[in-house]
Design a protein around this motif. Structure first.
Motif, PDB file in Angstrom:
ATOM      1  N   LEU A  52       0.881  -1.171   0.000  1.00 35.42           N
ATOM      2  CA  LEU A  52       0.000   0.000   0.000  1.00 35.42           C
ATOM      3  C   LEU A  52       0.913   1.215   0.000  1.00 35.42           C
ATOM      4  CD1 LEU A  52      -2.794   1.461   0.530  1.00 35.42           C
ATOM      5  CD2 LEU A  52      -2.265   1.191   2.959  1.00 35.42           C
ATOM      6  N   ASN A  53       0.655   2.181  -0.886  1.00 35.79           N
ATOM      7  CA  ASN A  53       1.461   3.396  -0.832  1.00 35.79           C
ATOM      8  C   ASN A  53       0.600   4.624  -1.037  1.00 35.79           C
ATOM      9  OD1 ASN A  53       1.172   3.784  -3.631  1.00 35.79           O
ATOM     10  ND2 ASN A  53       3.103   2.831  -4.081  1.00 35.79           N
ATOM     11  N   LEU A  54       1.107   5.730  -0.531  1.00 38.48           N
ATOM     12  CA  LEU A  54       0.422   7.009  -0.604  1.00 38.48           C
ATOM     13  C   LEU A  54       1.460   8.065  -0.943  1.00 38.48           C
ATOM     14  CD1 LEU A  54      -2.070   8.872  -0.038  1.00 38.48           C
ATOM     15  CD2 LEU A  54      -1.264   8.991   2.313  1.00 38.48           C
ATOM     16  N   SER A  55       1.122   8.944  -1.871  1.00 32.24           N
ATOM     17  CA  SER A  55       2.013  10.020  -2.274  1.00 32.24           C
ATOM     18  C   SER A  55       1.182  11.294  -2.378  1.00 32.24           C
ATOM     19  CB  SER A  55       2.636   9.680  -3.635  1.00 32.24           C
ATOM     20  OG  SER A  55       3.393  10.750  -4.121  1.00 32.24           O
ATOM     21  N   HIS A  56       1.710  12.407  -1.835  1.00 30.42           N
ATOM     22  CA  HIS A  56       0.965  13.669  -1.870  1.00 30.42           C
ATOM     23  C   HIS A  56       1.929  14.841  -2.044  1.00 30.42           C
ATOM     24  CE1 HIS A  56      -2.087  16.637  -1.142  1.00 30.42           C
ATOM     25  NE2 HIS A  56      -1.430  17.106  -0.103  1.00 30.42           N
ATOM     26  N   GLN A  57       1.632  15.711  -2.997  1.00 33.23           N
ATOM     27  CA  GLN A  57       2.449  16.903  -3.221  1.00 33.23           C
ATOM     28  C   GLN A  57       1.967  17.999  -2.288  1.00 33.23           C
ATOM     29  OE1 GLN A  57       2.841  17.962  -7.332  1.00 33.23           O
ATOM     30  NE2 GLN A  57       4.385  19.525  -6.904  1.00 33.23           N
ATOM     31  N   LEU A  58       2.810  18.354  -1.306  1.00 34.46           N
ATOM     32  CA  LEU A  58       2.449  19.356  -0.309  1.00 34.46           C
ATOM     33  C   LEU A  58       2.488  20.767  -0.871  1.00 34.46           C
ATOM     34  CD1 LEU A  58       4.379  18.068   2.814  1.00 34.46           C
ATOM     35  CD2 LEU A  58       1.939  17.924   2.368  1.00 34.46           C
ATOM     36  N   GLU A  59       3.495  21.041  -1.659  1.00 37.66           N
ATOM     37  CA  GLU A  59       3.667  22.346  -2.295  1.00 37.66           C
ATOM     38  C   GLU A  59       4.433  22.107  -3.579  1.00 37.66           C
ATOM     39  OE1 GLU A  59       7.416  24.308  -0.193  1.00 37.66           O
ATOM     40  OE2 GLU A  59       5.674  24.204   1.118  1.00 37.66           O
TER      41      GLU A  59
END
Length: 188
Positions: A52-59
């Motif tokens: 399971l993976n999660l990736s998020h662009q904060l800025e």
């Protein structure tokens, strides 16, 4: 050698101009890499299991990523959790200016039948070849286990703007087994 006729020359020139226009339109229509996604799938390296993976662009420059995988082989179960970040650089390659380069780093922790904690650091590149196809390549050093270097690469095929099939291979040094992943992701 035969002389080129004016009509053949015009036809060749029109073909060149048409190809150049088509390539420039295709390059203009390629979307940027979407770093915001959650994915699940199958992983095989020491044994086989799920990830399971999660990736998020904060800025604009920072992307956080978390991975959890659980693999089993015979009576041995190992889970590994990693939490890290990518720093998106402004470095561009002359031959492919749309490629996104980045520096990556983070923490890893193995638990269950194996227990260890370490860090990883490396570099990577990614790009959208078409609106439907995205690829990446990463080179990383990991201090977990018996220290190893990993050269990974993968591709994503987008069935829609939200859903993609993903696959990757990591070639690892030392006693660390090579890794294969196959899964799906949802872009948000």
């Amino acid at each position: 050698m035969k002389k080129m006729t004016p009509s053949l020359f015009r036809t060749m020139r029109m073909t060149q101009v048409t190809c150049a226009m088509a390539l420039s339109l295709a390059a203009a229509n390629v979307a940027a890499v979407n770093w915001d996604h959650v994915g699940v799938g199958y992983v095989d390296h020491f044994g086989s299991g799920a990830y399971l993976n999660l990736s998020h662009q904060l800025e604009p420059r920072w992307v956080v990523r978390a991975d959890l995988e659980r693999v089993s082989k015979h009576s041995v179960d190992v889970s590994e959790f990693s939490l890290g970040a990518n720093y998106l650089t402004e470095f561009k390659l002359d031959f492919a200016p749309s490629i996104q380069t980045y520096v990556r780093g983070g923490l890893q922790h193995a638990f269950e039948d194996a227990s260890d904690t370490g860090v990883y650091a490396g570099v990577g590149i990614t790009d959208k070849l078409t609106p439907e196809v995205e690829w990446f390549t990463e080179l990383s050093y990991h201090s977990i286990g018996r220290d190893y270097t990993s050269f990974a690469g993968g591709i994503a095929f987008y069935f829609s703007p939200e859903w993609a099939a993903r696959t990757s291979v990591a070639l690892n040094s030392g006693n660390r087994s090579n890794e294969f992943r196959l899964g799906v992701s949802y872009q948000f």
